[in-house]
Design a protein around this motif. Structure first.
Motif, PDB file in Angstrom:
ATOM      1  N   GLU A 512       0.820  -1.212   0.000  1.00  0.00           N
ATOM      2  CA  GLU A 512       0.000   0.000   0.000  1.00  0.00           C
ATOM      3  C   GLU A 512       0.855   1.264   0.000  1.00  0.00           C
ATOM      4  O   GLU A 512       0.338   2.361  -0.219  1.00  0.00           O
ATOM      5  N   SER A 513       2.154   1.125   0.280  1.00  0.00           N
ATOM      6  CA  SER A 513       3.021   2.312   0.366  1.00  0.00           C
ATOM      7  C   SER A 513       3.532   2.765  -0.994  1.00  0.00           C
ATOM      8  O   SER A 513       4.230   3.778  -1.089  1.00  0.00           O
ATOM      9  N   ARG A 514       3.185   2.035  -2.072  1.00  0.00           N
ATOM     10  CA  ARG A 514       3.690   2.393  -3.407  1.00  0.00           C
ATOM     11  C   ARG A 514       3.325   3.825  -3.782  1.00  0.00           C
ATOM     12  O   ARG A 514       2.187   4.248  -3.601  1.00  0.00           O
ATOM     13  N   VAL A 515       4.285   4.564  -4.296  1.00  0.00           N
ATOM     14  CA  VAL A 515       4.152   5.926  -4.831  1.00  0.00           C
ATOM     15  C   VAL A 515       3.993   6.976  -3.727  1.00  0.00           C
ATOM     16  O   VAL A 515       4.084   8.161  -3.978  1.00  0.00           O
ATOM     17  N   LEU A 516       3.769   6.532  -2.481  1.00  0.00           N
ATOM     18  CA  LEU A 516       3.510   7.477  -1.402  1.00  0.00           C
ATOM     19  C   LEU A 516       4.800   7.809  -0.653  1.00  0.00           C
ATOM     20  O   LEU A 516       5.690   6.966  -0.522  1.00  0.00           O
ATOM     21  N   ASP A 517       4.884   9.050  -0.172  1.00  0.00           N
ATOM     22  CA  ASP A 517       6.067   9.503   0.562  1.00  0.00           C
ATOM     23  C   ASP A 517       5.646  10.058   1.913  1.00  0.00           C
ATOM     24  O   ASP A 517       4.631  10.764   2.019  1.00  0.00           O
ATOM     25  N   PHE A 518       6.451   9.765   2.932  1.00  0.00           N
ATOM     26  CA  PHE A 518       6.159  10.231   4.286  1.00  0.00           C
ATOM     27  C   PHE A 518       7.445  10.749   4.920  1.00  0.00           C
ATOM     28  O   PHE A 518       8.543  10.250   4.637  1.00  0.00           O
ATOM     29  N   GLU A 519       7.282  11.743   5.785  1.00  0.00           N
ATOM     30  CA  GLU A 519       8.446  12.317   6.460  1.00  0.00           C
ATOM     31  C   GLU A 519       8.941  11.402   7.576  1.00  0.00           C
ATOM     32  O   GLU A 519      10.137  11.223   7.768  1.00  0.00           O
ATOM     33  N   ASN A 520       7.995  10.799   8.308  1.00  0.00           N
ATOM     34  CA  ASN A 520       8.341   9.888   9.402  1.00  0.00           C
ATOM     35  C   ASN A 520       7.816   8.500   9.057  1.00  0.00           C
ATOM     36  O   ASN A 520       6.625   8.326   8.786  1.00  0.00           O
ATOM     37  N   VAL A 521       8.714   7.521   9.057  1.00  0.00           N
ATOM     38  CA  VAL A 521       8.332   6.154   8.667  1.00  0.00           C
ATOM     39  C   VAL A 521       8.789   5.169   9.736  1.00  0.00           C
ATOM     40  O   VAL A 521       9.955   5.185  10.148  1.00  0.00           O
ATOM     41  N   ILE A 522       7.854   4.318  10.167  1.00  0.00           N
ATOM     42  CA  ILE A 522       8.186   3.219  11.089  1.00  0.00           C
ATOM     43  C   ILE A 522       7.905   1.913  10.351  1.00  0.00           C
ATOM     44  O   ILE A 522       6.771   1.674   9.913  1.00  0.00           O
ATOM     45  N   ILE A 523       8.930   1.093  10.174  1.00  0.00           N
ATOM     46  CA  ILE A 523       8.771  -0.175   9.445  1.00  0.00           C
ATOM     47  C   ILE A 523       9.001  -1.322  10.426  1.00  0.00           C
ATOM     48  O   ILE A 523      10.038  -1.392  11.086  1.00  0.00           O
ATOM     49  N   SER A 524       8.040  -2.236  10.502  1.00  0.00           N
ATOM     50  CA  SER A 524       8.136  -3.335  11.467  1.00  0.00           C
ATOM     51  C   SER A 524       8.559  -4.637  10.797  1.00  0.00           C
ATOM     52  O   SER A 524       8.483  -4.784   9.574  1.00  0.00           O
ATOM     53  N   SER A 525       8.969  -5.593  11.615  1.00  0.00           N
ATOM     54  CA  SER A 525       9.266  -6.983  11.193  1.00  0.00           C
ATOM     55  C   SER A 525      10.223  -7.048  10.009  1.00  0.00           C
ATOM     56  O   SER A 525      10.009  -7.791   9.054  1.00  0.00           O
ATOM     57  N   VAL A 526      11.289  -6.263  10.083  1.00  0.00           N
ATOM     58  CA  VAL A 526      12.282  -6.283   8.999  1.00  0.00           C
ATOM     59  C   VAL A 526      13.240  -7.447   9.272  1.00  0.00           C
ATOM     60  O   VAL A 526      14.391  -7.278   9.652  1.00  0.00           O
ATOM     61  N   ASN A 527      12.703  -8.639   9.066  1.00  0.00           N
ATOM     62  CA  ASN A 527      13.434  -9.893   9.293  1.00  0.00           C
ATOM     63  C   ASN A 527      13.511 -10.699   8.016  1.00  0.00           C
ATOM     64  O   ASN A 527      12.622 -10.602   7.159  1.00  0.00           O
ATOM     65  N   GLU A 528      14.548 -11.493   7.884  1.00  0.00           N
ATOM     66  CA  GLU A 528      14.621 -12.432   6.753  1.00  0.00           C
ATOM     67  C   GLU A 528      13.423 -13.375   6.794  1.00  0.00           C
ATOM     68  O   GLU A 528      13.044 -13.843   7.861  1.00  0.00           O
ATOM     69  N   GLY A 529      12.858 -13.631   5.646  1.00  0.00           N
ATOM     70  CA  GLY A 529      11.678 -14.481   5.576  1.00  0.00           C
ATOM     71  C   GLY A 529      10.382 -13.691   5.614  1.00  0.00           C
ATOM     72  O   GLY A 529       9.326 -14.204   5.271  1.00  0.00           O
ATOM     73  N   ILE A 530      10.472 -12.418   6.041  1.00  0.00           N
ATOM     74  CA  ILE A 530       9.303 -11.528   6.019  1.00  0.00           C
ATOM     75  C   ILE A 530       9.560 -10.383   5.051  1.00  0.00           C
ATOM     76  O   ILE A 530       8.760 -10.108   4.164  1.00  0.00           O
ATOM     77  N   LEU A 531      10.687  -9.709   5.206  1.00  0.00           N
ATOM     78  CA  LEU A 531      11.080  -8.632   4.303  1.00  0.00           C
ATOM     79  C   LEU A 531      12.564  -8.785   4.002  1.00  0.00           C
ATOM     80  O   LEU A 531      13.395  -8.369   4.811  1.00  0.00           O
ATOM     81  N   PRO A 532      12.955  -9.368   2.878  1.00  0.00           N
ATOM     82  CA  PRO A 532      12.097  -9.966   1.840  1.00  0.00           C
ATOM     83  C   PRO A 532      11.535 -11.316   2.304  1.00  0.00           C
ATOM     84  O   PRO A 532      12.007 -11.878   3.294  1.00  0.00           O
ATOM     85  N   SER A 533      10.560 -11.809   1.539  1.00  0.00           N
ATOM     86  CA  SER A 533       9.836 -13.010   1.968  1.00  0.00           C
ATOM     87  C   SER A 533      10.613 -14.307   1.763  1.00  0.00           C
ATOM     88  O   SER A 533      10.230 -15.350   2.256  1.00  0.00           O
ATOM     89  N   GLY A 534      11.706 -14.246   1.007  1.00  0.00           N
ATOM     90  CA  GLY A 534      12.537 -15.441   0.836  1.00  0.00           C
ATOM     91  C   GLY A 534      12.116 -16.285  -0.349  1.00  0.00           C
ATOM     92  O   GLY A 534      11.178 -15.968  -1.075  1.00  0.00           O
ATOM     93  N   LYS A 535      12.831 -17.384  -0.526  1.00  0.00           N
ATOM     94  CA  LYS A 535      12.586 -18.260  -1.679  1.00  0.00           C
ATOM     95  C   LYS A 535      11.281 -19.022  -1.507  1.00  0.00           C
ATOM     96  O   LYS A 535      11.009 -19.582  -0.465  1.00  0.00           O
ATOM     97  N   SER A 536      10.485 -19.029  -2.543  1.00  0.00           N
ATOM     98  CA  SER A 536       9.293 -19.877  -2.584  1.00  0.00           C
ATOM     99  C   SER A 536       9.004 -20.176  -4.038  1.00  0.00           C
ATOM    100  O   SER A 536       9.113 -19.292  -4.889  1.00  0.00           O
TER     101      SER A 536
END
Length: 922
Positions: A512-536
């Protein structure tokens, strides 16, 4: 800060473009909303709004096809499958749906990337033939059917797509392919129309073809959103697709708009390693509180959830001071309480016509069902549950449930428990009627149940769709298939939130964040297997074949998420990146490579912290109940009725349990016994022996008398099991074993009696299961105190009177021995058995039923070989001499300790204080 969308609009205005006449095409609908909002900032006069479309909407216009849902697509595909496949070779709809979903994804990819269908399907068929069985001379029927399936893929595809196009329907890939086919006609009919594409990154072949054709015909302008840091680095995946797009022929003679330099500007980037998802959610709340100090409305602030399961914890962790909030993700229907009801119903009806009691109780206790069964203040759900517990109903059917209640509840119970296997139509009708019944109840107090009414409306829509699909296609043949289709629809639907789409805090998923810009950004769960989702690789198309045909692999999918991640950082000033430090079974505990890449780039200073939640040390305190005057008054009638040996030993074990059970009258809930409980086994054995020996009171036993009793074991034990275990089943499994054990216990006991009698022992039965109540002499108390209890057996054995207590558990000789009298009141585990038999001895002696000296003890059915375990008093722990006879001195010493115990119970200065009791059988 200026956003990418603002920059695009400003550029168009500077180039004297008439914004009203343009058609804007963006990656998502949400971006279109932000674009419309930015228009009034750019234009100082009133204008007509331009046409704003997502790319999916635009290709629908080109193709003249309407998008079909994934579920209905599956039903349409099964129609095609049935037409092509012989009846004897067909899979059921349930089996078909498991592999067809994967095949439809492959159809989608093949079409989106405009791959020649016949070529790739023939290639797939040849691979399977070569890889497995091409050298086999005599192929089995299974092998022939397997290869036949692969050979039919192209036929499936052709007939399926032809059928969809004939109905003006299509899946995403087919719509893209048809859009490309219709592109020439569109260009001829709309030659003066101007299109603006903005914010795109990864394009499939169909999108590339459409955009390039419009660019070449001077019907379009395209704006890219990337940064020089990414494009100048040939290994940076954030610009993997942009670098490919720069090679389009159009850009040899036209500028490539734009490659910016925002990413290199100073940024505050903080990375937080936090244990568990809840920890991340709580920390986000803290971060937002700090941001509010300088930005109370949290305008231009976004929370991006890489793992959308964090939505509810995050909502519960938001500061109360947040006024404006917008959530773009939607709340999954599968997480709504009503979903648990229908999941329980499907689980119940998928098993058999005989319902497991826990499944029935789960449904009857559900928050949406319980009120429907509360009729005129009569809680019928509780009545059914109580009957299940009282009658030990492990399995029951609809008829048994209806027996318990009155006619007023029968309609709801029919909807819940009617046999779903009879008809899928009936099943769906029942579910729909159940939803209506729930809605009617909720509407009685509408203001209080607005959210719940929204739930019921969405589920009403869901089951309407199921009814339509079933009647139109008639593919659902059993409950299991229906459950799969239900879950498919459920998983693809959500309950949308209402919020302020352009104000305050924004909570969204990564896409949902595509094309949108924000001054303050909090990104959660920045773990391998989630972001990026890994091989499948959920596909029938092998990796090498994907590479050959330029189909996306996990490499490209990772690059898509790399672009989205870095795009969030590109124009932002304050960035907070959170990851889970704890190992997880599915995703691991490793931080994402994106964090490592940020640290290695060296462009920005990264403030990396490990955050651990403050865990307060909670002091555990033992419960203390003060003996108030009111409480002491409650003890008096209890003492007058009489203390039992078991209640007194319960006090010794833990005074607080005595308080709950005897003062407050709180009893343990009698749950259904799936397996016969130990106390039930004990009751059956006791009652059987009572039936056998009660008629023999006052008689001398003979071997002949006891031998006759052996023939009654089966009948008597069965009777008492049915009486105690109610409608529980003792004919199979563990219960059958326990039933046989009960018979064996009784039989072995009778054998022991016969053996003793035949050896010349003389046994006379004096009393069986005799109730006794005596008045204790305690001058310190100004109210009467009684001791009561039931003695299992009193007999005369070779001239010695014995008091016998039966125990079905294991008891050893050292458990009926004491050294010091004062220990009786202190150690439950060691001396509770001795305390009980001495209580029985005191009662029998004081009531003058028997005369001293006597013996008292236990017969343990698990330790029957030890015979009668006599109570004994030892002189010391090291002295082996034991006195087995209970004399007047024994009675007096015990009476003294009993008196101390009862005085303690009645003492207003000694409170009921909980003991730290170890887990033990008692």
């Amino acid at each position: 800060m200026t956003t990418f969308i603002f920059d695009v609009l400003q550029d168009l205005k500077n180039n004297n473009k008439n914004l009203s006449e343009l058609t804007f095409i963006l990656p998502s609908k949400r971006a279109g909303l932000f674009l419309k909002h930015q228009l009034h900032i750019i234009t100082k006069q009133t204008i007509f709004s331009p046409e704003i479309l997502s790319i999916e909407e635009f290709v629908e216009v080109l193709s003249q096809l309407k998008t079909i849902t994934n579920t209905e697509l599956l039903f349409e595909f099964y129609n095609t499958y049935k037409e092509i496949t012989k009846k004897e070779d067909r899979d059921t709809f349930e089996s078909f749906s498991k592999w067809a979903q994967i095949l439809l994804q492959d159809f989608n990819e093949i079409d989106r990337y405009l791959i020649p269908q016949e070529k790739i399907f023939n290639y797939l068929s040849a691979i399977q033939d070569l890889k497995h069985w091409s050298l086999e001379e005599n192929k089995t029927d299974f092998v022939k059917k397997y290869l036949s399936f692969w050979n039919k893929l192209h036929k499936y595809y052709n007939q399926f797509t032809k059928s969809l196009i004939g109905k003006k329907l299509g899946y995403q890939g087919l719509i893209y392919r048809e859009a490309v086919s219709s592109l020439e006609d569109y260009i001829q009919n709309n030659s003066k129309k101007q299109h603006v594409f903005l914010g795109f990154n990864a394009l499939n072949t169909a999108e590339e073809t459409i955009i390039q054709e419009l660019l070449q015909n001077d019907m379009a302008t395209i704006f890219w959103d990337t940064d020089a840091v990414f494009t100048n680095n040939p290994n940076h995946d954030a610009a993997l697709f942009i670098r490919q797009h720069k090679k389009w022929p159009f850009f040899k003679n036209h500028p490539f708009n734009w490659i910016t330099e925002y990413y290199s500007k100073p940024k505050n980037i903080s990375v937080y390693g936090i244990p568990k998802n809840i920890g991340q959610a709580k920390h986000m709340g803290s971060l937002l509180s700090n941001l509010q100090k300088n930005n109370p409305s949290l305008q231009n602030t976004a929370i991006v959830l890489s793992d959308e399961n964090l939505l509810i914890p995050v909502l519960n962790s938001l500061p109360k001071s947040i006024i404006a909030l917008n959530i773009t993700m939607g709340f999954p229907l599968k997480s709504i309480p009503l979903a648990t009801l229908f999941e329980a119903l499907f689980h119940l009806h998928k098993t058999s016509n005989s319902f497991y009691y826990k499944d029935v109780i789960k449904i009857l206790s559900h928050q949406f069902i319980k009120p429907l069964l509360n009729i005129n203040g009569n809680d019928l759900s509780a009545k059914i549950i109580e009957t299940i517990d009282a009658n030990n109903l492990v399995y029951l059917n609809k008829g048994r449930i209806l027996e318990i209640t009155n006619e007023e509840a029968s309609h709801i119970l029919h909807l819940l428990f009617s046999d779903w296997y009879n008809s899928i139509e009936t099943c769906l009708k029942n579910c729909q009627e159940l939803i209506v019944s729930i809605k009617n109840y909720l509407e009685k107090d509408k203001p209080r149940h607005l959210l719940a009414l929204e739930y019921t409306f969405r589920f009403h829509e869901l089951f309407n769709e199921l009814i339509r699909l079933n009647s139109e296609y008639n593919h659902i043949s059993d409950i299991s298939s229906l459950h799969n289709v239900y879950k498919d629809i459920l998983n693809n639907n959500s309950l949308d939130f209402q919020g302020e789409p352009l104000q305050g805090l924004q909570i969204m998923g990564m896409l949902e964040s595509r094309v949108l810009d924000f001054e303050n950004v909090i990104i959660s769960s920045v773990n391998e297997g989630i972001l990026p989702s890994g091989k499948s690789n959920n596909s029938f198309i092998p990796f090498d074949l994907k590479l050959e045909n330029n189909l996306p692999t996990y490499k490209e999918k990772d690059a898509v998420y790399t672009y989205h991640f870095y795009h969030l950082l590109q124009r932002a000033k304050n960035i907070f990146i959170l990851y889970n430090t704890e190992a997880d079974v599915l995703t691991g505990g490793e931080k994402s490579r994106f964090i490592t890449q940020l640290e290695l780039e060296g462009i920005h200073h990264i403030n990396h912290q490990i955050v651990t939640p403050k865990v307060p040390i909670i002091q555990t305190h033992l419960n203390i109940v003060r003996k108030t005057d009111t409480l002491l008054k409650e003890i008096i009638p209890l003492a007058n009725v009489g203390f039992s040996p078991s209640s007194l030993t319960n006090y010794i074990r833990n005074p607080i349990d005595f308080y709950y059970q005897k003062i407050l009258k709180i009893k343990e809930h009698n749950d259904v016994e799936e397996t016969v409980a130990a106390n039930t086994l004990g009751t059956v054995v006791h009652n059987t022996l009572e039936d056998f020996y009660k008629p023999l009171e006052g008689q001398f036993l003979t071997p002949k008398t006891i031998k006759k009793l052996k023939f009654k074991i089966e009948e008597t034990v069965t009777y008492h099991f049915k009486n105690e275990y109610k409608e529980g089943d003792i004919n199979k499994g563990k219960n059958l074993i326990i039933f046989e054990i009960a018979k064996r216990y009784v039989s072995n006991f009778l054998d022991l009696e016969i053996k003793n009698l035949e050896a010349g022992d003389e046994i006379k039965i004096l009393a069986i299961e005799t109730e006794n109540t005596i008045l204790l002499d305690i001058p310190e108390l100004n109210f009467p105190v009684k001791l009561k209890g039931k003695v299992d057996r009193v007999d005369i054995y070779n001239g010695t009177t014995r008091i016998i207590d039966y125990k079905t558990g294991s008891v050893q000789q050292n458990q009926v021995e004491i050294v010091n009298w004062e220990d009786l009141n202190t150690d439950y585990k060691k001396y509770s058995k001795s305390f009980q038999v001495l209580c029985y001895a005191l009662m029998m002696v004081q009531s003058k039923t028997i005369h001293l000296p006597i013996e008292a003890g236990i017969i343990s059915f698990k330790n029957l070989s030890s015979g009668f375990l006599k109570f004994s008093k030892k002189e010391s722990a090291f002295n082996r001499n034991k006195n087995f006879l209970i004399t007047q001195e024994t009675i007096e010493n015990f009476s003294e300790e009993l008196k101390k115990l009862i005085l303690e119970i009645c003492n207003p200065n000694i409170d009921f204080i909980e003991k730290e009791v170890l887990n033990e059988n008692h």
